[in-house]
Design an enzyme around this catalytic site. Structure first.
Site, short mmCIF file in Angstrom:
data_model
loop_
_atom_site.label_atom_id
_atom_site.label_comp_id
_atom_site.label_asym_id
_atom_site.label_seq_id
_atom_site.Cartn_x
_atom_site.Cartn_y
_atom_site.Cartn_z
N LYS A 137 -5.45 -17.89 94.10
CA LYS A 137 -6.14 -17.80 92.80
C LYS A 137 -6.06 -16.36 92.27
O LYS A 137 -6.24 -15.40 93.04
CB LYS A 137 -7.59 -18.24 92.99
CG LYS A 137 -8.41 -18.37 91.71
CD LYS A 137 -9.79 -18.93 92.03
CE LYS A 137 -10.67 -19.11 90.82
NZ LYS A 137 -12.00 -19.65 91.16
N SER A 143 -13.26 -23.54 88.49
CA SER A 143 -12.33 -22.60 87.92
C SER A 143 -11.01 -22.46 88.69
O SER A 143 -10.08 -21.87 88.16
CB SER A 143 -12.99 -21.22 87.80
OG SER A 143 -13.32 -20.71 89.08
N SER A 203 -16.34 -24.14 92.38
CA SER A 203 -15.00 -23.91 91.83
C SER A 203 -13.82 -24.19 92.75
O SER A 203 -12.68 -24.19 92.28
CB SER A 203 -14.88 -22.49 91.29
OG SER A 203 -15.55 -22.38 90.06
#
Lengths: 99, 470
Positions: B73, B148, B172
């Site tokens: 990420k 996210s 997330s």
């Protein structure tokens, strides 16, 4: 107790948070924050007994690391990420003056 | 091929890491123009793969993730590879250091193949609030990948890579994993170092693995866990072998089905699948009973105030001076305000305003402090529940993956976090595992929450559910 926020409050928060907002943004953020702050009513209903605060979910952790010298990141590499550097220092506009 | 087998084939020399890397890059080349999972690719991948192959040829130990491509990420810092948090503020930023989890991946022989898309600074649940544009759900490109960590989820669900790292502040890793039919883990707070994670809310954030199987997620969790002197909140306790004995079963385990997370806010098909998961665990020998944890219904309210307060404090460091976007101004204050106003998106600004308000004099006691007290209530009731149960079971999400561009007001979006935030507030570990699909064919995830530092028990139960689906 009623939980809300005024347009003037939002303008003040924007200044504290170092953000510039135009009139339309002020309007829209105020409406959204009014909605979100209503969440506090749930908390009033639930907390009847005095309770201590929780800062971290971990308990009893010694945050001290051994007192051993470690190699810091190289200064040049750190300075290279800055937008404005002069003589190996961060260059910024004057800190004093009207804002 | 799953990560466990892939690493074994690289270690045995049956397949080279260079081949694995090339194949993964070819899949990304073929698919990512549609999915938009990646924000950057590692330009040194070929050399790193060759180094692993050389080590294998020399008979050296190459680690449990030898040659396995892992997507990371883009809020986890990577030395020499851009780290943007999907924000204009950090666009093009090349960190001079690696996050501790990146060092751990390299030590385990993994190949960090590239960085993945997210909602700016992790603020969102659809990976639409990004300077790179939205990530699409590989199972239905008209739907969001979740967020996210939506880029990481989409990278694994599309088969571009077998493993990815996400971060989880209020769900997330778990929500996008559920939306994309994957396993996603939020480790116990303190299990994984946060050093090098672009901080959203420091008392809630944890980095966690995302994978197609429980075994792969366990393998990745094992690689990244452990104490780190650079993170004062990382817990100094031995890391168990999470990937061992995953098939030991749930016979005799006591599992509580949380009634507060089975109400009308949850899509009825998800409630049905969660009931089916409870039944599957009963049939596998667990004792499953309903449990009420009343304060969990406060989770979203508490989370809003704590997360935004901590975020407003953490993001104060982004001032345009030391790194990131700088927009000129006559004074330092004007420069900072101009830089932050140009650099942050609307969702970030909204949370910074809220966070500043709840921490400000005159309002702190009404919001932030009250939320900290309610957090204590949630922790106390959760500790009580774990006095009677080994694990807790619930849905992972309130809905399946929703349409890209769907207009949802902020309050509705926050309520959608209700199943995931209790684990962040209490620090407990949680995993989502796919358990069937809805009538539209979209995946449904169910969540198992463990007692602190009991990830293995949680993963064994997840593996039991996974096996009933096979």
């Amino acid at each position: 107790m009623s939980y809300s926020i005024s347009r003037e409050d939002v303008a003040k928060m924007a200044k504290l948070a170092e953000l510039r907002l135009d009139d339309q943004e002020l309007e829209s953020f105020t409406a959204q924050l009014v909605q979100t702050l209503e969440f506090a009513e749930d908390l009033d209903q639930a907390i009847v007994d005095p309770l201590p605060i929780t800062i971290l979910p971990l308990e009893g952790v010694n945050v001290m690391r051994p007192d051993v010298v470690v190699q810091p990141l190289p200064r040049e590499a750190l300075m290279a990420a800055a937008a404005n550097v002069e003589e190996n220092q961060f260059r910024v506009p004057p800190a004093l003056g009207e804002s | 091929m799953d990560a466990t087998k892939l690493a074994a084939s690289v270690r045995s020399g049956e397949k080279s890491a260079a081949e694995v890397a090339e194949e993964a890059l070819a899949r990304i080349e073929a698919q990512d123009s549609t999915i938009n999972a990646f924000t950057a690719l590692n330009g040194e991948l070929a050399e790193q793969a060759q180094a692993i192959d050389a080590a294998v040829a020399a008979g050296e130990s190459v680690g449990p993730l030898a040659g396995v491509p892992v997507a990371v990420k883009d809020n986890i810092v990577t030395k020499g590879l851009t780290t943007t948090a999907a924000s204009r503020m950090l666009e093009g930023w090349i960190p001079p250091y690696d996050a501790t989890v990146i060092t751990a991946l390299v030590n385990a022989g993994a190949l960090v193949i590239g960085k993945t898309n997210l909602d700016e600074y992790g603020m969102g649940s659809s990976t639409e609030n990004s300077i790179f544009g939205p990530t699409k759900n590989p199972l239905d490109p008209t739907k969001v990948a979740g967020g996210s960590s939506g880029g990481s989820a989409a990278a694994v669900a599309s088969g571009m890579v077998p493993l990815a790292l996400g971060s989880d502040t209020g769900g997330s890793t778990r929500q996008p994993a559920a939306f994309c039919g994957l396993v996603g883990v939020k480790p116990t707070y303190g299990r994984v170092s946060r050093y090098g994670l672009v901080a959203l809310a420091s008392s809630l954030d944890q980095i966690g693995p995302m994978a197609a199987t429980v075994a792969d997620a366990a393998l990745l969790l094992e690689a990244i866990s452990g104490h780190d002197p650079l993170d004062t909140t990382s817990y100094n306790t031995p890391v168990p072998a999470f990937s061992d004995n995953l098939d030991e079963g749930v016979d005799g385990l006591r599992i509580g089905l949380v009634s507060e997370l089975m109400g009308q806010e949850i899509d009825s098909e998800i409630v049905e699948r969660t009931q089916a998961a409870a039944q599957a665990l009963r049939e596998a020998g667990a004792q499953v009973e309903e449990v009420s944890i009343p304060s969990w219904s406060l989770g979203v309210s508490v989370y809003q105030f704590l997360m935004s307060g901590e975020a407003s404090s953490n993001l104060a460091r982004l001032d345009g001076v030391r790194y990131g976007l700088q927009v000129s101004g006559a004074t330092s204050a004007e420069m900072m305000a101009a830089s932050r106003s140009a650099g942050f998106g609307n969702e970030v600004k909204r949370r910074l305003l809220l966070g500043t308000y709840v921490l400000s004099a005159g309002h702190y006691e009404d919001y932030y402090e009250k939320a900290q007290r309610a957090r204590t209530l949630i922790i106390n009731e959760t500790v009580d529940a774990f006095g009677h149960f080994d694990l807790l079971l619930s849905p992972t999400t309130t809905s399946v993956a929703f349409r890209l561009g769907e207009d949802r007001d902020p309050k509705e979006r926050y309520i959608s976090d209700m199943c995931s935030v209790p684990a962040n507030l209490t620090g407990a570990p949680a995993v989502t595992v796919p358990f069937g699909r809805n009538r539209e064919g979209l995946p449904i995830g169910v969540q198992l929450i463990g007692n602190s530092y009991q990830e293995h028990t949680m993963l064994v139960a997840a593996r039991t559910l996974e096996a009933t689906n096979e």
